[in-house]
Enzyme design. Sequence first.
Site, PDB file in Angstrom:
ATOM      1  N   SER A   6       2.716  48.825 -88.768  1.00  0.00           N
ATOM      2  CA  SER A   6       3.242  47.884 -89.608  1.00  0.00           C
ATOM      3  C   SER A   6       1.783  47.053 -88.912  1.00  0.00           C
ATOM      4  O   SER A   6       1.494  46.484 -87.722  1.00  0.00           O
ATOM      5  CB  SER A   6       3.952  47.044 -89.421  1.00  0.00           C
ATOM      6  N   HIS A  31       1.406  50.998 -92.116  1.00  0.00           N
ATOM      7  CA  HIS A  31       2.326  50.562 -93.081  1.00  0.00           C
ATOM      8  C   HIS A  31       1.776  49.154 -93.120  1.00  0.00           C
ATOM      9  O   HIS A  31       1.864  48.173 -92.442  1.00  0.00           O
ATOM     10  CB  HIS A  31       3.622  50.087 -92.544  1.00  0.00           C
ATOM     11  N   ASP A  33       1.301  45.909 -95.124  1.00  0.00           N
ATOM     12  CA  ASP A  33       2.300  44.667 -95.556  1.00  0.00           C
ATOM     13  C   ASP A  33       2.739  43.592 -96.509  1.00  0.00           C
ATOM     14  O   ASP A  33       0.875  42.824 -96.118  1.00  0.00           O
ATOM     15  CB  ASP A  33       3.125  43.821 -94.528  1.00  0.00           C
ATOM     16  N   MET A  35       2.376  40.564 -99.075  1.00  0.00           N
ATOM     17  CA  MET A  35       3.599  39.038 -99.861  1.00  0.00           C
ATOM     18  C   MET A  35       1.929  38.387-100.069  1.00  0.00           C
ATOM     19  O   MET A  35       1.384  38.153-100.348  1.00  0.00           O
ATOM     20  CB  MET A  35       3.719  38.732 -98.032  1.00  0.00           C
ATOM     21  N   HIS A  64       3.841  48.075 -98.966  1.00  0.00           N
ATOM     22  CA  HIS A  64       5.350  47.869 -99.057  1.00  0.00           C
ATOM     23  C   HIS A  64       4.370  46.316 -99.647  1.00  0.00           C
ATOM     24  O   HIS A  64       4.514  45.814 -99.057  1.00  0.00           O
ATOM     25  CB  HIS A  64       5.505  47.403 -97.419  1.00  0.00           C
ATOM     26  N   MET A  66       6.159  43.091-101.574  1.00  0.00           N
ATOM     27  CA  MET A  66       7.323  42.021-101.055  1.00  0.00           C
ATOM     28  C   MET A  66       6.735  41.308-102.378  1.00  0.00           C
ATOM     29  O   MET A  66       5.685  40.015-101.885  1.00  0.00           O
ATOM     30  CB  MET A  66       7.171  41.275 -99.642  1.00  0.00           C
ATOM     31  N   MET A 138      15.527  47.723 -95.405  1.00  0.00           N
ATOM     32  CA  MET A 138      15.171  46.561 -94.515  1.00  0.00           C
ATOM     33  C   MET A 138      16.247  45.736 -93.455  1.00  0.00           C
ATOM     34  O   MET A 138      17.048  45.273 -93.906  1.00  0.00           O
ATOM     35  CB  MET A 138      14.757  44.815 -95.705  1.00  0.00           C
ATOM     36  N   GLY A 143       9.653  39.198 -94.692  1.00  0.00           N
ATOM     37  CA  GLY A 143       8.509  37.865 -94.834  1.00  0.00           C
ATOM     38  C   GLY A 143       7.722  37.655 -93.255  1.00  0.00           C
ATOM     39  O   GLY A 143       6.421  37.400 -93.133  1.00  0.00           O
ATOM     40  N   PHE A 144       8.316  38.395 -92.505  1.00  0.00           N
ATOM     41  CA  PHE A 144       7.998  37.939 -91.280  1.00  0.00           C
ATOM     42  C   PHE A 144       8.177  39.274 -90.254  1.00  0.00           C
ATOM     43  O   PHE A 144       8.819  39.655 -90.183  1.00  0.00           O
ATOM     44  CB  PHE A 144       8.098  36.840 -90.195  1.00  0.00           C
ATOM     45  N   ASP A 176      12.951  49.415 -91.828  1.00  0.00           N
ATOM     46  CA  ASP A 176      12.175  48.240 -91.496  1.00  0.00           C
ATOM     47  C   ASP A 176      12.156  46.844 -91.022  1.00  0.00           C
ATOM     48  O   ASP A 176      12.930  46.417 -91.603  1.00  0.00           O
ATOM     49  CB  ASP A 176      10.952  48.145 -92.686  1.00  0.00           C
TER      50      ASP A 176
HETATM   51  C1  DX5 Z   1       9.242  42.128 -92.471  1.00  0.00           C
HETATM   52  C2  DX5 Z   1       7.589  43.516 -92.816  1.00  0.00           C
HETATM   53  C3  DX5 Z   1       7.540  44.628 -91.815  1.00  0.00           C
HETATM   54  C4  DX5 Z   1       7.339  43.673 -90.073  1.00  0.00           C
HETATM   55  C5  DX5 Z   1       7.782  44.516 -89.690  1.00  0.00           C
HETATM   56  O1  DX5 Z   1       8.676  41.611 -93.918  1.00  0.00           O
HETATM   57  O2  DX5 Z   1       8.063  44.040 -93.830  1.00  0.00           O
HETATM   58  O3  DX5 Z   1       6.678  45.387 -92.015  1.00  0.00           O
HETATM   59  O4  DX5 Z   1       5.612  43.543 -89.746  1.00  0.00           O
HETATM   60  O5  DX5 Z   1       7.383  43.763 -88.322  1.00  0.00           O
HETATM   61  P1  DX5 Z   1       8.390  43.661 -86.606  1.00  0.00           P
HETATM   62  O6  DX5 Z   1       8.408  45.077 -86.412  1.00  0.00           O
HETATM   63  O7  DX5 Z   1       7.590  42.620 -85.452  1.00  0.00           O
HETATM   64  O8  DX5 Z   1       9.581  43.752 -87.344  1.00  0.00           O
HETATM   65 ZN    ZN Z   2       7.281  46.297 -94.839  1.00  0.00          ZN
END
Ligand code: DX5
Ligand code: ZN
Length: 214
Positions: A6, A31, A33, A35, A64, A66, A138, A143-144, A176
């Site tokens: 990611s 990946h 993300d 947001m 992905h 979000m 998930m 979010g983070f 994820d």
């Molecule tokens: C969270 C994201 C993830 C995130 C995973 O909302 O969708 O893809 O980057 O991060 P780690 O591997 O640090 O949990």
């Molecule tokens: Zn993700």
Amino acid sequence: MKIAPSVLSLDYSQFPKQVEEMNASGASYIHYDVMDGHFVPNLTFGPDILKAFCKSSDLVKDVHLMVSDPVFFADVFIDAGADIVTFHYEALSSADDCKNLAKHIHERGKKAGISIKPGTDVQVLKPLLNDFDLFLIMSVEPGFGGQKFMDNALAKIHTLRSWLDETNPSAEVEVDGGINGETGKLCKEAGADVLVAGSYVFKHDIKEAVQSLL
Ligand code: DX5
Ligand code: ZN
């Protein structure tokens, strides 16, 4: 097992170096993300940064979304180079809306994925098993990066993989959030096909971390 680093956790002050290391690490997907500050309380990147990844990597671009309006943003990211577009079940109001968007993504020649948050029952995916190429479970609240793995994801992975084996065996189950050497192994045993890992990959030697998850 496929690994999807990611790039939320990539060190953007070292972009070319880290992308090069990721390209040579044994990872399969990037990946990405997205947001929107509305579906989740955080903002990340738009389509232009994805174009930069497309120029610097041949890995599959696993986007992905979000976002609250995946119908609008699916096309934006397909135009920018997405290979797989995954959106959230929770962002749309019905299974039919999810099917319609999957159909649209397929008509544009891309793979379609659907994701559920930790609090969403895996049963909601049952009517959608034949409509998607990828199912993203998930294992943290989206979010983070850097959150702790929630182990209620394991039963969902197991259930989903057995449903798909019956009806759509080539579809992939991706997980994820909070993936490291230990939790990655548990997901693999539960039947996951793709592991997303952000902090675990980019806070360590990229290649060693990816290899340890394979
Ligand atoms: C969270 C994201 C993830 C995130 C995973 O909302 O969708 O893809 O980057 O991060 P780690 O591997 O640090 O949990
Ligand atoms: Zn993700």
